[in-house]
Design a protein around this motif. Structure first.
Motif, PDB file in Angstrom:
ATOM      1  N   ILE A   1      46.811  27.321  61.196  1.00  0.00           N
ATOM      2  CA  ILE A   1      46.921  28.563  60.437  1.00  0.00           C
ATOM      3  C   ILE A   1      48.385  28.959  60.374  1.00  0.00           C
ATOM      4  O   ILE A   1      48.992  29.320  61.388  1.00  0.00           O
TER       5      ILE A   1
ATOM      6  N   VAL B   1      45.742  26.584  56.591  1.00  0.00           N
ATOM      7  CA  VAL B   1      45.701  27.921  55.998  1.00  0.00           C
ATOM      8  C   VAL B   1      47.117  28.434  55.795  1.00  0.00           C
ATOM      9  O   VAL B   1      47.952  28.359  56.713  1.00  0.00           O
ATOM     10  N   ASP B   2      47.399  28.959  54.623  1.00  0.00           N
ATOM     11  CA  ASP B   2      48.679  29.610  54.364  1.00  0.00           C
ATOM     12  C   ASP B   2      48.523  30.501  53.136  1.00  0.00           C
ATOM     13  O   ASP B   2      47.862  30.106  52.170  1.00  0.00           O
TER      14      ASP B   2
ATOM     15  N   TYR C   1      42.633  33.122  56.571  1.00  0.00           N
ATOM     16  CA  TYR C   1      41.974  32.552  57.746  1.00  0.00           C
ATOM     17  C   TYR C   1      40.534  33.000  57.893  1.00  0.00           C
ATOM     18  O   TYR C   1      39.694  32.274  58.451  1.00  0.00           O
TER      19      TYR C   1
ATOM     20  N   VAL D   1      42.229  26.083  66.998  1.00  0.00           N
ATOM     21  CA  VAL D   1      43.196  26.452  65.966  1.00  0.00           C
ATOM     22  C   VAL D   1      44.585  26.568  66.579  1.00  0.00           C
ATOM     23  O   VAL D   1      44.743  26.873  67.757  1.00  0.00           O
TER      24      VAL D   1
ATOM     25  N   VAL E   1      47.889  28.861  65.837  1.00  0.00           N
ATOM     26  CA  VAL E   1      48.319  30.055  65.115  1.00  0.00           C
ATOM     27  C   VAL E   1      49.838  29.996  64.983  1.00  0.00           C
ATOM     28  O   VAL E   1      50.567  30.199  65.956  1.00  0.00           O
TER      29      VAL E   1
ATOM     30  N   THR F   1      51.900  31.704  62.602  1.00  0.00           N
ATOM     31  CA  THR F   1      52.121  32.732  61.593  1.00  0.00           C
ATOM     32  C   THR F   1      53.223  33.699  62.031  1.00  0.00           C
ATOM     33  O   THR F   1      53.718  33.622  63.159  1.00  0.00           O
TER      34      THR F   1
ATOM     35  N   ILE G   1      44.560  37.077  64.330  1.00  0.00           N
ATOM     36  CA  ILE G   1      44.053  35.728  64.045  1.00  0.00           C
ATOM     37  C   ILE G   1      43.495  35.086  65.310  1.00  0.00           C
ATOM     38  O   ILE G   1      42.416  34.470  65.291  1.00  0.00           O
TER      39      ILE G   1
END
Length: 340
Positions: free
Chosen positions: A9, A35-36, A57, A69, A71, A73, A81
């Motif tokens: 993510i 994910v972005d 997400y 996952v 993370v 970000t 998240i």
């Protein structure tokens, strides 16, 4: 066992340079989703791994079965998240700083415990071979107690690292909350706690924006730290080392000096009180210019495979974060701050 199904993510620099390459070569992992908010970035990575791409997400966690996952970000999103992923039953590896405040960090820890998943923070400094070797030397007792120390982490700043350059989220206060201290300083607070087997008792700090234009996040910090053992030292974090990155630590002990990362050709140096010196081969320390394995992914995957608690747990991440938060409080109040 079947492979661990991992979603990444956030598809910026830390994902593409560290997480994805290290997951890719781990035989226990299958990358299944990316994910972005810039969907094209997620799609580009997904195409390489026959994975799925998402722009948010929440949708990914609803539509894809994931075991874990990463993370990767902006700082402000780490907590929501991580908590959402834990609630979905996924193990969580979160980049540092694990959160931007203590309450969020505690909520992340609670979510992981409630859902029976692992929470690990990407504090890579304690996994780098020269630091591992330095800890072995300190733990052996050969040098006696640590009396004082200095530790520094500086480079030219995120604009030379981030996929967005000068427009990076690192410089947007509402997304980053903290600058060089959250990016680099928290690495060093974690390293010193771990190296010394000790906790930080008090912090006095100068934290400010000295040279980066167009931002109010900190680009420099110098902290005076007192450990519970009584050892005192300095911790420096900087985004304005425009020539000569620095990721070094020096510890002055009863029986000599231990230098780590002070010379690129001499990773660990011992200078003893009896006048003898030793160079100890221990591999290298990764820098922005010289990317070396972080060992973070291997540690995370090993903990999942063996059902072990991560050594860099959420609780450990929070203790290191609290040192940084105390530094900001010291800058704000002009006082020495006792670390929570």
């Amino acid at each position: 066992m079947s492979k661990i199904r991992v979603a990444v993510i956030g598809c910026g620099a830390i994902a593409t340079r560290r997480h994805v390459p290290e997951y890719m070569i781990n035989p226990n992992v299958k990358l299944v989703a990316f994910v972005d908010p810039v969907l094209e970035r997620a799609e580009e990575l997904a195409s390489k791994f026959n994975a799925l791409a998402f722009s948010d997400y929440e949708t990914m966690l609803k539509e894809v079965e994931v075991d874990a996952v990463s993370v990767c970000t902006p700082n402000i999103l780490h907590a929501p998240i991580a908590i959402a992923a834990a609630n979905a039953g996924a193990h969580v590896l979160v980049e540092k700083p694990m959160a931007t405040n203590e309450a969020d960090a505690l909520a992340m820890i609670a979510a992981a415990k409630t859902n029976g998943v692992k929470l690990m923070v990407g504090q890579s400094q304690r996994l780098m071979p020269p630091h591992v070797k330095a800890k072995e030397i300190l733990d052996s007792g050969r040098l006696g107690k640590v009396i004082s120390f200095r530790t520094s982490f500086g480079h030219p700043g995120p604009e030379s690292w981030s996929v967005d350059g000068k427009d990076s989220w690192f410089f947007r206060k509402d997304e980053a909350i903290m600058g060089a201290m959250g990016d680099l300083g928290v690495h060093k607070s974690d390293l010193m706690r771990w190296l010394l087997n000790d906790e930080v008792a008090d912090v006095a700090a100068f934290v400010g924006t000295l040279d980066k234009e167009g931002t109010t996040v900190d680009d420099n910090a110098t902290c005076l730290i007192r450990m519970k053992s009584g050892a005192i030292g300095t911790l420096v974090a900087s985004w304005t080392y425009y020539r000569g990155e620095d990721n070094s630590t020096v510890l002055w002990c009863e029986n000599g000096v231990l230098k780590v990362g002070t010379d690129p050709d001499r990773p660990v140096i011992l200078e003893l009180r009896d006048g003898t010196n030793e160079d100890i081969e221990a591999g290298g320390i990764s820098t922005n210019k010289r990317q070396l394995p972080s060992f973070v992914i291997d540690e995370f995957v090993k903990c999942i495979v063996n059902d072990e608690e991560p050594s860099i747990s959420g609780e450990e991440g929070l203790r290191s974060l609290n040192v940084i938060l105390a530094a900001f409080e010291s800058q704000k109040t002009g006082k020495i701050i006792a670390v929570n």
